[in-house]
Design an enzyme around this catalytic site. Structure first.
Site, mmCIF file in Angstrom:
data_model
loop_
_atom_site.group_PDB
_atom_site.id
_atom_site.type_symbol
_atom_site.label_atom_id
_atom_site.label_comp_id
_atom_site.label_asym_id
_atom_site.label_seq_id
_atom_site.Cartn_x
_atom_site.Cartn_y
_atom_site.Cartn_z
ATOM 1 N N GLU A 113 -8.366 12.406 12.316
ATOM 2 C CA GLU A 113 -7.501 11.259 12.629
ATOM 3 C C GLU A 113 -6.571 11.499 13.807
ATOM 4 O O GLU A 113 -5.631 12.282 13.728
ATOM 5 C CB GLU A 113 -6.685 10.897 11.374
ATOM 6 C CG GLU A 113 -5.927 9.599 11.497
ATOM 7 C CD GLU A 113 -5.494 9.055 10.134
ATOM 8 O OE1 GLU A 113 -6.069 9.466 9.100
ATOM 9 O OE2 GLU A 113 -4.573 8.239 10.118
ATOM 10 N N LYS A 156 0.844 -1.190 0.000
ATOM 11 C CA LYS A 156 0.000 0.000 0.000
ATOM 12 C C LYS A 156 0.879 1.238 0.000
ATOM 13 O O LYS A 156 1.930 1.254 0.626
ATOM 14 C CB LYS A 156 -0.884 0.007 1.269
ATOM 15 C CG LYS A 156 -1.680 1.292 1.454
ATOM 16 C CD LYS A 156 -2.589 1.260 2.683
ATOM 17 C CE LYS A 156 -3.243 2.626 2.864
ATOM 18 N NZ LYS A 156 -4.182 2.682 3.991
ATOM 19 N N GLU A 165 -7.230 -1.747 2.566
ATOM 20 C CA GLU A 165 -6.582 -0.480 2.910
ATOM 21 C C GLU A 165 -6.580 -0.254 4.426
ATOM 22 O O GLU A 165 -5.602 0.182 5.020
ATOM 23 C CB GLU A 165 -7.451 0.622 2.282
ATOM 24 C CG GLU A 165 -6.783 1.684 1.525
ATOM 25 C CD GLU A 165 -7.843 2.704 1.067
ATOM 26 O OE1 GLU A 165 -8.789 2.324 0.333
ATOM 27 O OE2 GLU A 165 -7.709 3.875 1.450
ATOM 28 N N GLU A 172 -11.806 10.586 -4.571
ATOM 29 C CA GLU A 172 -11.669 10.536 -3.108
ATOM 30 C C GLU A 172 -10.864 11.738 -2.589
ATOM 31 O O GLU A 172 -11.206 12.324 -1.563
ATOM 32 C CB GLU A 172 -11.011 9.215 -2.702
ATOM 33 C CG GLU A 172 -11.075 8.956 -1.214
ATOM 34 C CD GLU A 172 -10.560 7.572 -0.830
ATOM 35 O OE1 GLU A 172 -11.023 6.559 -1.411
ATOM 36 O OE2 GLU A 172 -9.679 7.506 0.045
HETATM 37 C C1 LIG Z 1 -4.403 10.997 3.320
HETATM 38 C C2 LIG Z 1 -5.606 11.430 3.717
HETATM 39 O O1 LIG Z 1 -6.483 10.636 4.394
HETATM 40 C C3 LIG Z 1 -6.153 9.313 4.798
HETATM 41 C C4 LIG Z 1 -6.524 8.316 3.772
HETATM 42 C C5 LIG Z 1 -7.731 7.652 3.794
HETATM 43 C C6 LIG Z 1 -8.137 6.727 2.659
HETATM 44 O O2 LIG Z 1 -7.397 6.626 1.673
HETATM 45 O O3 LIG Z 1 -9.220 6.124 2.694
HETATM 46 C C7 LIG Z 1 -8.595 7.796 4.880
HETATM 47 C C8 LIG Z 1 -8.230 8.534 5.962
HETATM 48 C C9 LIG Z 1 -6.881 9.093 6.097
HETATM 49 O O4 LIG Z 1 -6.091 8.253 6.868
HETATM 50 C C10 LIG Z 1 -6.049 12.829 3.482
HETATM 51 O O5 LIG Z 1 -7.142 13.179 3.919
HETATM 52 O O6 LIG Z 1 -5.284 13.605 2.881
HETATM 53 MG MG LIG Z 2 -8.948 5.434 0.534
#
Ligand SMILES: C=C(O[C@@H]1C=C(C(=O)O)C=C[C@H]1O)C(=O)O
Ligand SMILES: [Mg+2]
EC number: 5.4.4.2
Length: 458
Positions: free
Chosen positions: A261, A212, A305, A440
């Site tokens: 987070e 990952k 993930e 996303e």
């Molecule tokens: C890296 C980020 O978020 C991270 C990535 C996530 C994911 O890929 O699902 C979810 C939460 C965070 O740990 C961000 O918001 O920039």
């Molecule tokens: Mg994600």
């Protein structure tokens, strides 16, 4: 606040400074009726060049700092956590706290994401590691507000003057934050280039080079006037009630955000963390929202993930704690723009004395870097053109006992004059689809866009 009270506080400080055996002295007093954002706004007019703001996820703890009487700063990639931890211990020895015992003085700061990568001018003033002891700290804990003032006992430096000015003004009715200026330009890294990087990462993962990697992108907004950090803070507080609201400002450059987070919290022998990874947008209505949530819970790619994060944090906590508790399956964390898979972790009987040691071990988790960590960092260095600076890195506070709480600085932006640089990333695994990952990152930028008044929430 009554004039008498101000004099009382100043007299205490002077009396203590004369008699103290250490280079710094601090005094804490209950101080009700001061709004945290108004206090933050007092900083520049009193001559403070540094400001920070912190509100935890529950809003139960709010910390606002002005000025820097004691700063620990390091650019040494190999020893940055040792450097700040050593600085914290030194600070504890040099500092004599008096007054309300439930409001100990503390240090606030952050780290860069990757100290081995050369920084650019954009992140000037945000080194590999930095902790600051504020001259004035407003702390709200369990509904009680305390003001803690820290000054050098030799009475040199400008902080006595600035603190004096602050005490004169602290109770003045405050002007509202400035209105947000109009957006004049909006640039992002070329989409095609980012998608190509994601495809390359997917290919490396499928070839077995790693499991990952988190790839991020940035968006640069320019406004007609300077963006007022206090205005953005106030909007984040209104719009993102379940996030850590943070700001770290020096010399007019402010790193600000609303992160859901938690990286790690230490309170005595108890420590906590939250595994957060796996995302989907919120639905337009309740039905769609529940459908998306159910999809996320069941989706194999998102669970994969997520599990890399659970495994790493679970293992790490097991190595430093006597017992570790976490739910068997991830829960859903619903935020205004996005929902995540979420696994809270609690460790008891923690053997580490300082939360900074835990920060060192945990950063970067697979939620921000990837798995295995070193491979993922190499891939990020090779494929991501961005200077992450303090984005996706630990931000938080620590006290003299080594207790404290740290979040991961995501859903964030760097404000510099008329510009705002926004950051967002996402976890790439073998089954990732580049276009969905791009979408996303858009969803993850929504909270900052909305706080900046650029996006209207329906
Ligand atoms: C890296 C980020 O978020 C991270 C990535 C996530 C994911 O890929 O699902 C979810 C939460 C965070 O740990 C961000 O918001 O920039
Ligand atoms: Mg994600």
């Amino acid at each position: 606040m009554a004039i008498g009270f101000r004099h009382h506080l100043q007299q205490q400080l002077h009396r203590l400074a004369v008699n103290a055996g250490r280079p710094f002295v601090s005094w804490a007093e209950p101080w009700e009726g001061v709004d945290p954002v108004s206090f933050f706004m007092q900083g520049p007019s009193c001559g403070f060049r540094e400001r920070f703001f912190w509100a935890d996820r529950t809003g139960g703890t709010i910390l606002v700092g002005l000025g820097s009487v004691y700063a620990i700063e390091t650019e040494k990639a190999d020893s940055r956590f040792d450097d700040v931890e050593a600085g914290r211990r030194r600070w504890k020895k040099e500092m004599e706290p008096y007054g309300a015992a439930d409001a100990p003085p503390l240090l606030f700061g952050g780290f860069s994401f990757d100290p081995y990568r050369p920084g650019t001018d954009m992140w000037r003033g945000f080194p590999a590691g930095k902790l600051v002891a504020p001259a004035a700290l407003l702390a709200v804990r369990n509904g009680k507000t305390t003001l803690t003032v820290t000054v050098p006992t030799d009475k040199r430096g400008r902080d006595w003057e600035r603190v004096g000015r602050l005490l004169e003004r602290i109770s003045d009715p405050m002007a509202a934050p400035k209105r947000l200026p109009r957006l004049v330009s909006d640039e992002e890294e070329e989409k095609e280039r980012w998608l190509a990087a994601v495809r390359e990462a997917i290919a490396s993962i499928r070839a077995g080079a790693l499991d990952k990697v988190v790839l991020a992108r940035a968006r640069r907004l320019a406004f007609a006037k300077t963006v007022d950090a206090a205005a953005v803070l106030q909007r984040l507080r209104e719009q993102q009630p379940f996030a850590y609201i943070f700001a770290f400002e020096q010399d007019g450059r402010c790193f600000i955000g609303a992160s859901p987070e938690q990286l790690v919290q230490k309170e005595g022998k108890m420590c906590r963390s939250v595994c957060l990874a796996g995302s989907v947008r919120r639905g337009a209505d309740m039905e769609e929202d529940e459908r998306l949530g159910a999809w996320l819970r069941a989706d194999r790619k998102n669970n994969e993930e997520h599990q890399f994060v659970v495994q790493m944090i679970g293992r790490l906590f097991s190595s430093v704690c006597e017992t570790v508790e976490m739910p068997p399956a991830p829960q859903l964390l619903k935020l205004p723009h996005i929902q995540h898979l979420c696994t809270p972790v609690v460790g008891r009987g923690c053997r580490e004395r300082s939360v900074l040691r835990l920060v060192e071990m945990m950063h970067p988790t697979p939620a921000l870097g990837g798995t295995p960590r070193d491979r993922a960092l190499e891939v990020i260095r090779a494929l991501e053109p961005l200077d992450r600076g303090w984005y996706a890195a630990p931000i938080g506070w620590v006290d003299g006992e080594g207790n404290g709480e740290w979040a991961v600085a995501i859903r964030s932006a760097l404000l510099a004059g008329k510009e705002a640089m926004l950051f967002a990333g996402c976890g790439i695994v073998a089954d990732s689809d580049p276009n969905s990952e791009y979408e996303e990152t858009n969803v993850k930028m929504a909270p900052m866009l909305s706080a900046l008044g650029v996006m209207n929430d329906g």
